[in-house]
Design an enzyme around this catalytic site. Structure first.
Site, PDB file in Angstrom:
ATOM      1  N   LEU A  40       2.984  10.595  -2.736  1.00 57.42           N
ATOM      2  CA  LEU A  40       2.548  10.439  -4.137  1.00 57.42           C
ATOM      3  C   LEU A  40       1.157   9.810  -4.228  1.00 57.42           C
ATOM      4  O   LEU A  40       0.805   8.943  -3.432  1.00 57.42           O
ATOM      5  CB  LEU A  40       3.520   9.514  -4.874  1.00 57.42           C
ATOM      6  CG  LEU A  40       4.911  10.064  -5.169  1.00 57.42           C
ATOM      7  CD1 LEU A  40       5.798   8.929  -5.672  1.00 57.42           C
ATOM      8  CD2 LEU A  40       4.815  11.170  -6.199  1.00 57.42           C
ATOM      9  N   LEU A  41       0.422  10.206  -5.242  1.00 62.17           N
ATOM     10  CA  LEU A  41      -0.879   9.593  -5.544  1.00 62.17           C
ATOM     11  C   LEU A  41      -0.926   9.246  -7.026  1.00 62.17           C
ATOM     12  O   LEU A  41      -0.492  10.048  -7.859  1.00 62.17           O
ATOM     13  CB  LEU A  41      -2.021  10.554  -5.223  1.00 62.17           C
ATOM     14  CG  LEU A  41      -2.272  10.838  -3.746  1.00 62.17           C
ATOM     15  CD1 LEU A  41      -3.378  11.863  -3.597  1.00 62.17           C
ATOM     16  CD2 LEU A  41      -2.640   9.559  -3.007  1.00 62.17           C
ATOM     17  N   ASP A  88       7.016   9.681   1.452  1.00 65.02           N
ATOM     18  CA  ASP A  88       6.492   8.303   1.423  1.00 65.02           C
ATOM     19  C   ASP A  88       7.382   7.301   2.167  1.00 65.02           C
ATOM     20  O   ASP A  88       7.173   6.081   2.048  1.00 65.02           O
ATOM     21  CB  ASP A  88       6.330   7.848  -0.040  1.00 65.02           C
ATOM     22  CG  ASP A  88       5.120   8.479  -0.716  1.00 65.02           C
ATOM     23  OD1 ASP A  88       4.012   8.341  -0.166  1.00 65.02           O
ATOM     24  OD2 ASP A  88       5.287   9.102  -1.775  1.00 65.02           O
ATOM     25  N   GLU A 127       8.258  -0.928   2.995  1.00 60.80           N
ATOM     26  CA  GLU A 127       8.355  -2.150   2.192  1.00 60.80           C
ATOM     27  C   GLU A 127       8.927  -1.880   0.791  1.00 60.80           C
ATOM     28  O   GLU A 127       9.533  -2.773   0.181  1.00 60.80           O
ATOM     29  CB  GLU A 127       6.942  -2.735   2.017  1.00 60.80           C
ATOM     30  CG  GLU A 127       6.860  -3.773   0.948  1.00 60.80           C
ATOM     31  CD  GLU A 127       5.477  -4.337   0.777  1.00 60.80           C
ATOM     32  OE1 GLU A 127       4.584  -3.578   0.357  1.00 60.80           O
ATOM     33  OE2 GLU A 127       5.291  -5.509   1.071  1.00 60.80           O
ATOM     34  N   ARG A 175      11.187   8.869  -4.717  1.00 63.90           N
ATOM     35  CA  ARG A 175      11.299   7.912  -3.601  1.00 63.90           C
ATOM     36  C   ARG A 175      12.697   7.276  -3.507  1.00 63.90           C
ATOM     37  O   ARG A 175      12.946   6.484  -2.615  1.00 63.90           O
ATOM     38  CB  ARG A 175      10.211   6.837  -3.721  1.00 63.90           C
ATOM     39  CG  ARG A 175       8.792   7.395  -3.581  1.00 63.90           C
ATOM     40  CD  ARG A 175       7.791   6.332  -3.188  1.00 63.90           C
ATOM     41  NE  ARG A 175       8.148   5.711  -1.925  1.00 63.90           N
ATOM     42  CZ  ARG A 175       7.532   4.632  -1.419  1.00 63.90           C
ATOM     43  NH1 ARG A 175       6.551   4.080  -2.081  1.00 63.90           N
ATOM     44  NH2 ARG A 175       7.914   4.114  -0.272  1.00 63.90           N
ATOM     45  N   ARG A 206       5.665   1.140 -11.597  1.00 63.04           N
ATOM     46  CA  ARG A 206       6.875   1.360 -10.786  1.00 63.04           C
ATOM     47  C   ARG A 206       7.979   0.332 -11.061  1.00 63.04           C
ATOM     48  O   ARG A 206       9.146   0.595 -10.805  1.00 63.04           O
ATOM     49  CB  ARG A 206       6.520   1.301  -9.299  1.00 63.04           C
ATOM     50  CG  ARG A 206       5.512   2.346  -8.840  1.00 63.04           C
ATOM     51  CD  ARG A 206       6.150   3.718  -8.729  1.00 63.04           C
ATOM     52  NE  ARG A 206       5.169   4.741  -8.396  1.00 63.04           N
ATOM     53  CZ  ARG A 206       4.831   5.048  -7.145  1.00 63.04           C
ATOM     54  NH1 ARG A 206       5.387   4.420  -6.137  1.00 63.04           N
ATOM     55  NH2 ARG A 206       3.934   5.991  -6.928  1.00 63.04           N
ATOM     56  N   HIS A 253       0.628  -1.239  -7.015  1.00 58.65           N
ATOM     57  CA  HIS A 253       1.593  -2.335  -6.904  1.00 58.65           C
ATOM     58  C   HIS A 253       0.846  -3.656  -6.955  1.00 58.65           C
ATOM     59  O   HIS A 253      -0.349  -3.709  -6.663  1.00 58.65           O
ATOM     60  CB  HIS A 253       2.315  -2.272  -5.545  1.00 58.65           C
ATOM     61  CG  HIS A 253       3.267  -1.135  -5.390  1.00 58.65           C
ATOM     62  ND1 HIS A 253       3.187  -0.240  -4.336  1.00 58.65           N
ATOM     63  CD2 HIS A 253       4.335  -0.759  -6.124  1.00 58.65           C
ATOM     64  CE1 HIS A 253       4.172   0.637  -4.450  1.00 58.65           C
ATOM     65  NE2 HIS A 253       4.878   0.353  -5.524  1.00 58.65           N
ATOM     66  N   LEU A 262      -3.126   7.685   1.018  1.00 59.91           N
ATOM     67  CA  LEU A 262      -1.897   7.832   0.216  1.00 59.91           C
ATOM     68  C   LEU A 262      -1.592   6.557  -0.569  1.00 59.91           C
ATOM     69  O   LEU A 262      -0.454   6.300  -0.960  1.00 59.91           O
ATOM     70  CB  LEU A 262      -0.722   8.172   1.151  1.00 59.91           C
ATOM     71  CG  LEU A 262      -0.862   9.522   1.854  1.00 59.91           C
ATOM     72  CD1 LEU A 262       0.116   9.640   3.011  1.00 59.91           C
ATOM     73  CD2 LEU A 262      -0.674  10.671   0.868  1.00 59.91           C
ATOM     74  N   CYS A 264       2.575  -2.549   3.288  1.00 59.45           N
ATOM     75  CA  CYS A 264       3.708  -1.685   2.924  1.00 59.45           C
ATOM     76  C   CYS A 264       4.291  -0.924   4.109  1.00 59.45           C
ATOM     77  O   CYS A 264       5.326  -0.275   3.960  1.00 59.45           O
ATOM     78  CB  CYS A 264       3.345  -0.740   1.791  1.00 59.45           C
ATOM     79  SG  CYS A 264       1.850   0.146   2.028  1.00 59.45           S
TER      80      CYS A 264
HETATM   81  N1  CIR Z   1       3.796  -1.064  -1.188  1.00 57.99           N
HETATM   82  C1  CIR Z   1       2.872  -0.116  -1.269  1.00 57.99           C
HETATM   83  O1  CIR Z   1       1.746  -0.367  -1.624  1.00 57.99           O
HETATM   84  N2  CIR Z   1       3.262   1.124  -0.988  1.00 57.99           N
HETATM   85  C2  CIR Z   1       2.407   2.247  -1.012  1.00 57.99           C
HETATM   86  C3  CIR Z   1       3.122   3.449  -1.514  1.00 57.99           C
HETATM   87  C4  CIR Z   1       2.253   4.662  -1.542  1.00 57.99           C
HETATM   88  C5  CIR Z   1       2.983   5.915  -1.964  1.00 57.99           C
HETATM   89  N3  CIR Z   1       2.107   7.034  -1.833  1.00 57.99           N
HETATM   90  C6  CIR Z   1       3.486   5.823  -3.380  1.00 57.99           C
HETATM   91  O2  CIR Z   1       2.759   6.213  -4.295  1.00 57.99           O
HETATM   92  O3  CIR Z   1       4.598   5.379  -3.605  1.00 57.99           O
END
Ligand code: CIR
EC number: 3.5.3.18
Length: 254
Positions: free
Chosen positions: A19-20, A62, A67, A87, A133, A163, A242, A248
């Site tokens: 995801l972006l 992802d 994390e 996710r 999120r 996040h 990403l 994470c």
């Molecule tokens: N804890 C984080 O910063 N996780 C990164 C998640 C990236 C993933 N592409 C997302 O959008 O969920």
């Protein structure tokens, strides 16, 4: 030698489709990503952490960002309810691993959503990002789970980053470090210091005086070395494409 263990999860074949939210897609080199992930895991082990692999979830692009599906505090694993529907299946293997390791299990349940990347613990406080999120119900549920440990939960607005921990992390001395352009509320933290690079806001605490950081933030690494920290750097360019960061890619169990 150590009782310090860290969860990691091998990137799968669909990684490039992660995801972006805040950046444009830049093609991910899958092989390079695996090499970078292995070097990241090696850096944890070199610092005395035993790495435990959650079984891969190859249908979840992802999943490497391990994390996000869990928040671990002492003997309790709070299984998250990831804010992005695609996710949510990542939690299945993570929950099984935490059970197998003997953790008590709690859950964030709908309508609550929460990603582990929004939870920053420092001292006896859990700062939790109110983000795209993680919602208020998720934060309240987490606060209830952490209360038995005497942990105080404080919501922090997150609008400019994915996040909370994409914007800020904390040093062992409690100073919160961040990259100003994406920090919405510096006043939320008792001590805040700006870093000169985006990746400079992300530190994994390997030990009282030892940090792991991304190679993309050399000036920030120098600043932290000047403060007396031993800083190890790893290139995580393919995960940064990403919206991932060093924090994470693992869950440190203490
Ligand atoms: N804890 C984080 O910063 N996780 C990164 C998640 C990236 C993933 N592409 C997302 O959008 O969920």
């Amino acid at each position: 030698m150590t009782s310090r263990r860290a969860l990691i999860r091998r990137p799968g074949p669909r990684l490039a489709h992660g995801l972006l939210t805040h950046i444009e897609r830049d093609p991910v080199d899958g092989e390079l990503a695996i090499g970078q992930w292995e070097a990241y895991a090696h850096a944890l082990r070199e610092a005395g952490w035993e790495t435990l692999e959650v079984p891969p979830a190859d249908d979840c692009p992802d999943a490497v960002f391990v994390e996000d599906p869990v928040v671990v505090h002492e003997d309790l694993a709070v299984i998250a309810n990831p804010g992005a529907a695609q996710r949510r299946r990542e939690t299945i293997g993570v929950e099984q691993t935490m059970r197998d390791l003997g953790y008590r299990i709690a859950r964030i349940a709908a309508p609550g959503t929460l990603d582990g990347g929004d939870v920053l613990r420092s001292g006896d406080t859990a700062y939790v990002g109110l983000s795209s999120r993680t919602n208020g119900a998720g934060i309240q549920q987490l606060a209830t789970h952490l209360r038995e440990f005497g942990v105080r939960t404080q919501a922090v607005p997150v609008e400019r980053a994915l996040h909370l921990k994409s914007a800020v992390t904390a040093l062992p001395d409690g100073t919160v470090i961040g990259w100003d352009p994406v920090v919405d509320d510096k006043e939320a933290f008792p001590a805040y210091e700006a870093m000169p690079e985006e990746g400079g806001a992300h530190v994994v605490i390997l030990g009282e005086d030892q940090l792991l950081m991304a190679a993309s933030a050399p000036r920030s690494a120098e600043l932290l070395r000047a403060r007396g920290y031993a800083v190890t750097t790893v290139d995580i360019s393919e995960f940064e494409k990403l919206e991932g960061c060093v924090t994470c890619l693992s869950v440190r169990l203490r």
